[in-house]
Motif scaffolding. Structure first.
Motif, PDB file in Angstrom:
ATOM      1  N   GLN A   1      94.078 -32.281   7.849  1.00 17.98           N
ATOM      2  CA  GLN A   1      93.423 -31.099   8.398  1.00 17.98           C
ATOM      3  C   GLN A   1      91.916 -31.281   8.239  1.00 17.98           C
ATOM      4  O   GLN A   1      91.431 -31.553   7.146  1.00 17.98           O
ATOM      5  CB  GLN A   1      93.866 -29.830   7.674  1.00 17.98           C
ATOM      6  CG  GLN A   1      93.146 -28.581   8.105  1.00 17.98           C
ATOM      7  CD  GLN A   1      93.410 -28.226   9.555  1.00 17.98           C
ATOM      8  OE1 GLN A   1      94.544 -27.939   9.937  1.00 17.98           O
ATOM      9  NE2 GLN A   1      92.380 -28.248  10.376  1.00 17.98           N
ATOM     10  N   VAL A   2      91.183 -31.135   9.313  1.00 15.35           N
ATOM     11  CA  VAL A   2      89.736 -31.327   9.280  1.00 15.35           C
ATOM     12  C   VAL A   2      89.053 -29.974   9.148  1.00 15.35           C
ATOM     13  O   VAL A   2      89.427 -29.000   9.812  1.00 15.35           O
ATOM     14  CB  VAL A   2      89.240 -32.049  10.545  1.00 15.35           C
ATOM     15  CG1 VAL A   2      87.723 -32.224  10.511  1.00 15.35           C
ATOM     16  CG2 VAL A   2      89.929 -33.401  10.685  1.00 15.35           C
ATOM     17  N   VAL A   3      88.040 -29.913   8.278  1.00 13.19           N
ATOM     18  CA  VAL A   3      87.221 -28.716   8.101  1.00 13.19           C
ATOM     19  C   VAL A   3      85.769 -29.105   8.354  1.00 13.19           C
ATOM     20  O   VAL A   3      85.266 -30.063   7.758  1.00 13.19           O
ATOM     21  CB  VAL A   3      87.358 -28.131   6.680  1.00 13.19           C
ATOM     22  CG1 VAL A   3      86.512 -26.873   6.541  1.00 13.19           C
ATOM     23  CG2 VAL A   3      88.818 -27.837   6.351  1.00 13.19           C
ATOM     24  N   GLN A   4      85.112 -28.377   9.239  1.00 12.97           N
ATOM     25  CA  GLN A   4      83.708 -28.639   9.551  1.00 12.97           C
ATOM     26  C   GLN A   4      82.835 -27.544   8.947  1.00 12.97           C
ATOM     27  O   GLN A   4      83.059 -26.359   9.177  1.00 12.97           O
ATOM     28  CB  GLN A   4      83.496 -28.676  11.071  1.00 12.97           C
ATOM     29  CG  GLN A   4      82.045 -28.852  11.489  1.00 12.97           C
ATOM     30  CD  GLN A   4      81.486 -30.209  11.079  1.00 12.97           C
ATOM     31  OE1 GLN A   4      82.068 -31.247  11.385  1.00 12.97           O
ATOM     32  NE2 GLN A   4      80.362 -30.199  10.367  1.00 12.97           N
ATOM     33  N   GLN A   5      81.845 -27.937   8.187  1.00 10.21           N
ATOM     34  CA  GLN A   5      80.893 -26.983   7.628  1.00 10.21           C
ATOM     35  C   GLN A   5      79.825 -26.682   8.675  1.00 10.21           C
ATOM     36  O   GLN A   5      79.270 -27.589   9.287  1.00 10.21           O
ATOM     37  CB  GLN A   5      80.251 -27.599   6.384  1.00 10.21           C
ATOM     38  CG  GLN A   5      79.264 -26.720   5.650  1.00 10.21           C
ATOM     39  CD  GLN A   5      78.846 -27.384   4.357  1.00 10.21           C
ATOM     40  OE1 GLN A   5      79.625 -27.516   3.426  1.00 10.21           O
ATOM     41  NE2 GLN A   5      77.594 -27.823   4.304  1.00 10.21           N
ATOM     42  N   THR A   6      79.561 -25.403   8.923  1.00  7.53           N
ATOM     43  CA  THR A   6      78.499 -25.056   9.866  1.00  7.53           C
ATOM     44  C   THR A   6      77.134 -25.279   9.215  1.00  7.53           C
ATOM     45  O   THR A   6      77.015 -25.440   8.006  1.00  7.53           O
ATOM     46  CB  THR A   6      78.631 -23.610  10.360  1.00  7.53           C
ATOM     47  OG1 THR A   6      78.672 -22.725   9.229  1.00  7.53           O
ATOM     48  CG2 THR A   6      79.878 -23.426  11.201  1.00  7.53           C
ATOM     49  N   LEU A   7      76.113 -25.270  10.051  1.00  8.55           N
ATOM     50  CA  LEU A   7      74.774 -25.667   9.622  1.00  8.55           C
ATOM     51  C   LEU A   7      73.955 -24.456   9.183  1.00  8.55           C
ATOM     52  O   LEU A   7      73.963 -23.415   9.851  1.00  8.55           O
ATOM     53  CB  LEU A   7      74.060 -26.381  10.768  1.00  8.55           C
ATOM     54  CG  LEU A   7      74.833 -27.546  11.411  1.00  8.55           C
ATOM     55  CD1 LEU A   7      74.053 -28.110  12.586  1.00  8.55           C
ATOM     56  CD2 LEU A   7      75.113 -28.635  10.383  1.00  8.55           C
ATOM     57  N   VAL A   8      73.250 -24.611   8.078  1.00  7.98           N
ATOM     58  CA  VAL A   8      72.366 -23.560   7.577  1.00  7.98           C
ATOM     59  C   VAL A   8      70.938 -23.933   7.935  1.00  7.98           C
ATOM     60  O   VAL A   8      70.461 -25.015   7.578  1.00  7.98           O
ATOM     61  CB  VAL A   8      72.511 -23.403   6.054  1.00  7.98           C
ATOM     62  CG1 VAL A   8      71.544 -22.345   5.531  1.00  7.98           C
ATOM     63  CG2 VAL A   8      73.941 -23.041   5.683  1.00  7.98           C
ATOM     64  N   ALA A   9      70.260 -23.048   8.651  1.00  6.85           N
ATOM     65  CA  ALA A   9      68.873 -23.308   9.026  1.00  6.85           C
ATOM     66  C   ALA A   9      68.036 -23.489   7.761  1.00  6.85           C
ATOM     67  O   ALA A   9      67.991 -22.606   6.896  1.00  6.85           O
ATOM     68  CB  ALA A   9      68.340 -22.168   9.863  1.00  6.85           C
ATOM     69  N   ALA A  10      67.387 -24.648   7.654  1.00  2.90           N
ATOM     70  CA  ALA A  10      66.666 -24.972   6.425  1.00  2.90           C
ATOM     71  C   ALA A  10      65.163 -24.812   6.553  1.00  2.90           C
ATOM     72  O   ALA A  10      64.456 -24.701   5.554  1.00  2.90           O
ATOM     73  CB  ALA A  10      66.988 -26.411   6.009  1.00  2.90           C
ATOM     74  N   ASP A  11      64.656 -24.807   7.779  1.00  2.00           N
ATOM     75  CA  ASP A  11      63.207 -24.753   7.989  1.00  2.00           C
ATOM     76  C   ASP A  11      62.771 -23.342   8.366  1.00  2.00           C
ATOM     77  O   ASP A  11      63.490 -22.628   9.074  1.00  2.00           O
ATOM     78  CB  ASP A  11      62.802 -25.727   9.098  1.00  2.00           C
ATOM     79  CG  ASP A  11      63.090 -27.173   8.714  1.00  2.00           C
ATOM     80  OD1 ASP A  11      62.779 -27.551   7.575  1.00  2.00           O
ATOM     81  OD2 ASP A  11      63.649 -27.912   9.555  1.00  2.00           O
ATOM     82  N   PRO A  12      61.584 -22.933   7.923  1.00  2.00           N
ATOM     83  CA  PRO A  12      61.089 -21.598   8.290  1.00  2.00           C
ATOM     84  C   PRO A  12      60.788 -21.529   9.786  1.00  2.00           C
ATOM     85  O   PRO A  12      60.562 -22.552  10.432  1.00  2.00           O
ATOM     86  CB  PRO A  12      59.806 -21.458   7.457  1.00  2.00           C
ATOM     87  CG  PRO A  12      59.378 -22.852   7.160  1.00  2.00           C
ATOM     88  CD  PRO A  12      60.635 -23.669   7.070  1.00  2.00           C
TER      89      PRO A  12
END
Length: 646
Positions: A175-186
């Motif tokens: 089973q594959v789980v993909q982590q979504t992206l957290v905006a890191a830059d202002p």
């Protein structure tokens, strides 16, 4: 955000961990580690519990003896995750999982999946988590890039992810789980950021939307860190620039226990360990006040006061859980007639009596009533979550029934819904029309039970139900629900093997195998998809014999002759295919003892275990040439052919 706020606080967790470390017996030490994992804890305490459990397991403690299911998780990340593994493993203990965690080398997720990684291949993960960050593989578009250029770049990145997901499934059936992206830059443009197609924040948002859509199409699960950041803010320990530049940590060590729980609850859901039933107290939980004293007109509920609106909001949340398939029950110290009258007569009630599958209101202790609810619904105590405003009652249930989930609640009812949601008890890996109808199906079982009490004999009752069973090949429409049943059903499950959608699809499209979904309806309503059978040739069996790899059934249809009718379908299909014998396998799991004699009751005879079988597995054989279809009162309709997935 207070981490793990739904867990109770231990009076002195550090002292308790130290005492547990002195336990000489590995099995007892593991049990203590599991218990300690159920308390609120920080990064340090989590690490100590992890070491306690690891030592116990290394010294021979069996996970099953502590009520744990072994599960293998591989993390392939573009940011540092080694410090998160203890939090994942300890959260797994709290969610009834003995998690083995393999962390691939930093930043080597492409190489691990597309190349040759001997350690990952030896590990054979059941779940692969792609933990990526927004700074990994930037799209490098100029700020003035057009909408079309941004869309094309996003498509290209998501196509790369699809390739990785498919590779993980092909190599490991994981089973594959993909982590979504957290905006890191202002933001570069302030509030105008979202109106510039190629701004950093807008690109991350576009990528997440595309990732979610692709994941839905590919049967990939999400660890949606972007939504976590949106709900709680990035000040909680996500994308902290200091931690990033020091150690490439997207998730700080402070947030590790919470992140670990997010991962563990998804793994638990994939392994079939999510809870199924929300049991609600009434007075000061669903409404303000005591209905026996204040009367229907005197309780606080609905518009007109902040408190009444807060109780109504919690009811609406519970009703939504019911609509997505969580079974709703009531357990209250109350007069039954008075308590039920509120559901019928109060104009502001968001929950109605028909929403409640099991309604228990009396003066018996709540532990006994919770046992009664579990028995009535044919589910385990570990499927229950009990919500009660009274801290003393919560403490009693945790002590008397440690299997039951009991969230700590905030002082203000306005926070009840968020607290239950944060606890992740009802994490799921799919949602189908059958799920939406589940609560009503359990409520209809009450009507069936009432009919049974009025019947003069069982045969007459069963004949009067007017049951119709439909057995058909698992197709694209049945695939999510069939996979969900395979991974959630524990009691009536002969082998408790767990499969991903990809693995079930592979069996369903194999012309030599047989993959059946079984539905049942009667005069009271549709029970939905209630049984799954997977049968296949096995190299250890003679040609012409079929191994029943998986046979499971929802406990809510027990005692209605579904097993007999299903065997009739299997016999007829085996004859049509020229199969000489069916071989049934029973693998004891600690939770499926109710089906230990399943094959014996259906006329199979014991036979020798094939080479390579699990040591404690038992095998049974049915010769098709002499087999007879068992008698039953079910009308059977079949549609069996090799499935074609679209």
């Amino acid at each position: 955000m207070e981490q793990l706020a739904w867990l109770p606080a231990h009076p002195d967790l550090a002292v308790a961990i130290t005492a547990a470390r002195r336990e000489a017996d590995p099995s007892a030490a593991l049990v203590k580690a599991v218990r300690l994992a159920g308390y609120r804890r920080d990064f340090t305490a989590t690490g100590r519990i992890d070491k306690l459990a690891a030592r116990a397991l290394s010294e021979g403690a069996e996970p099953a003896a502590a009520g744990l299911m072994p599960y293998r998780l591989a993390i392939l990340a573009s940011h540092t995750v080694d410090h998160l593994a203890p939090g994942i493993r300890v959260a797994g203990l709290a969610r009834r999982l003995a998690l083995s965690v393999h962390v691939a080398p930093y930043g080597q997720y492409r190489q691990a999946l597309l190349g040759h990684d001997p350690e990952l291949e030896a590990f054979q993960p059941q779940m692969v988590l792609l933990a990526l960050d927004a700074r990994d593989a930037p799209l490098n578009l100029p700020l003035e890039a057009s909408e079309e250029a941004v869309a094309e770049a996003v498509r290209g990145r998501v196509e790369e992810l699809r390739t990785l997901w498919r590779r993980a499934r092909q190599r490991f059936a994981a089973q594959v789980v993909q982590q979504t992206l957290v905006a890191a830059d202002p933001p570069v443009f302030g509030s105008f950021e979202g109106l510039v197609a190629a701004s950093p924040t807008a690109i991350v948002e576009r990528l997440n939307v595309a990732i979610r859509a692709a994941a839905r199409e590919e049967g990939v699960l999400l660890l949606d860190l972007a939504w976590v950041a949106a709900r709680h803010g990035q000040g909680i320990g996500l994308a902290d620039p200091v931690r990033w530049h020091q150690a490439k940590q997207l998730v700080s060590h402070v947030l590790a226990p919470f992140y670990g729980d997010l991962v563990a609850r998804i793994a638990g859901a994939a392994a079939g360990l999510s809870r199924k039933c929300l049991v609600l107290d009434l007075d000061n939980t669903l409404w303000g006040g005591v209905i026996g004293d204040d009367g229907i007109e005197g309780i606080k509920l609905g518009q007109g006061s902040a408190t009444g609106e807060a109780f109504l909001s919690f009811q609406r949340y519970a009703a939504l859980l019911g609509k997505r398939g969580v079974i709703l029950a009531v357990c209250s110290k109350n007069d039954l007639a008075v308590a039920e009258a509120a559901f019928t007569n109060h104009p502001e009630m968001a929950l109605r009596r028909a929403d409640i599958a099991c309604f228990v209101a009396n003066w018996t202790d709540k532990a006994s009533n919770l046992r009664h609810i579990a028995k009535t619904l044919n589910i385990g105590l570990d499927s229950l979550v009990f919500v009660d405003d009274n801290p003393a009652e919560r403490d009693i249930i945790r002590r008397e029934l440690p299997e039951v989930g009991v969230p700590e609640l905030p002082e203000d009812v306005a926070g009840y819904a968020e607290r239950v949601a944060d606890a992740g008890y009802f994490e799921t890996v799919s949602f189908t029309a059958d799920d939406a109808a589940r609560g009503r199906a359990y409520a209809l079982n009450e009507e069936r039970r009432a009919a049974l009490e009025q019947a003069s004999d069982m045969d007459g009752y069963l004949r009067g139900l007017g049951m119709v069973m439909t057995a058909r090949s698992i197709g694209a429409g049945d695939l999510p629900r069939a996979t969900q049943l395979i991974n959630k059903t524990n009691q009536f499950n002969l082998t408790t093997r767990r499969y991903t959608e990809a693995a079930v699809e592979e069996l369903a499209t194999n012309p030599e195998a047989l993959a059946l979904s079984v539905r049942l309806s009667d005069k009271f309503g549709d029970n939905g998809l209630i049984s799954v059978i997977l049968a296949r040739p096995d190299p250890a069996l003679p040609r012409g014999e079929l191994l029943i790899d998986t046979w499971l059934m929802s406990c809510r249809v027990l005692g209605r002759q579904v097993e007999q009718a299903t065997l009739g379908v299997l016999i007829e299909e085996a004859r049509r295919r020229g199969i000489e014998a069916l071989v049934g396998e029973y693998r004891p799991s600690g939770r499926n003892s109710m089906v230990a004699e399943h094959y014996a009751r259906l006329g199979f005879t014991p036979c020798a275990s094939p080479e390579g079988a699990q040591p404690d597995a038992l095998f049974w054989r049915l010769e098709i040439g002499t087999a007879t279809v068992p008698a039953h009162f079910i009308q059977v309709e079949t549609s069996i052919e090799q499935a074609v997935m679209s």
